[in-house]
Design a protein around this motif. Sequence first.
Motif: not given
Length: 374
Positions: A1-21
């Motif tokens: 399984m390969k590993t990728i980086g997910i960049y988000r400047r400030v994380f996690p934000l309540t309004s951006e649950a879709f990134i975690k999902e």
Amino acid sequence: MKTIGIYRRVFPLTSEAFIKEQSYNMMRYQPTFISNTLLQDIPFSNIAVSQNDLLGIKQAAFLLTRSHKLFKDFDSLRNLALIHAHFGPDGVYAMSIAEELRVPLMVTFHGYDITISRTALWRKGKFLYYQLIFHEEELKRKATKFLAVSNFIKNKLLEKKYPKEKIIQHYIGVDIEKFSPGKKSKERYILCVGRHTQKKGIDTLLRAFAKITNKHPEVLLIQVGTGTLSNTLHSLTKALGIEQRVRFLGAQPHEVVLNLMRGAEVFALASQTAKNGDCEGLPIVINEASACGIPVVSTWHSGIPEAILDGETGFLVQEKDDVALAEKLDILLSDCAIGEKMGQHGRQFTCEMFDIRKQTSKLEAIYDSLIQQF
């Protein structure tokens, strides 16, 4: 399984649950979150400038310099196969990281990051927006691909001269198993979920609701969200004489929103183009409501017509038209059978087009192609 980086400047934000999902539903890739500021512990591998930065000096320095050297244990990222940044400004910060690691960079544009005029972004006075403005042409050249969350956003990217061959339209999707029909509440209510900003058009919804309160005296409007316009919206509610019929719940966890959706009779979001050009990309909350089998009343705005079929899964009206909005709300509240039928069609359409498992599988196929071509 390969590993990728997910960049988000400030994380996690309540309004951006879709990134975690989206991350939870990856089957063939392991995500590592990269942030300037990590707000709380997350169930993913992560690295952040904020770790061991009590005074915030390193975080401020990263905003200014974008230097990967400010990350402690940066070498732990050497195994990453790709960097995926969410939002345009974050793409600029992730660009330097991807360059250092010599891996492909993909940036998802969600809405404001491509629709707000660059002059308006400059006036906001935030350094991360300055970074986007100064380095946008460089980002166009150096990023491997750009994901647009709707066809509307894809067209906006093209208008801003992003390379056509680098743009892919990709819907994020929702968890159709979690967001599923449930038992309606004994209390009748219209649900609205959205931050208190101009582009959400909550003032239009309040005016529309005020027009039908006398005809539907047992129906409430429940609004979830908060923001810079909260005081203005509360004052408008009092001025319209509907303060006893509107419940402002503030920001709420995903689970609370889910329960409210299942119990709602109608979901309403009167999105509009803000004065500075700010538009929605495609509000995930609309897909969530449809997945719950709830008819949606919204506007002909941005990517919303890609998610709501007018007259089939809900109704769409012109932006800022509180009269037309009131008429559509009245139709659904007056004849529950219409709403139930639309809700069923909405659920079917969402399962077909916006299932997060299907969409994340497509995303992983995009990762495959970028890694192979790089």
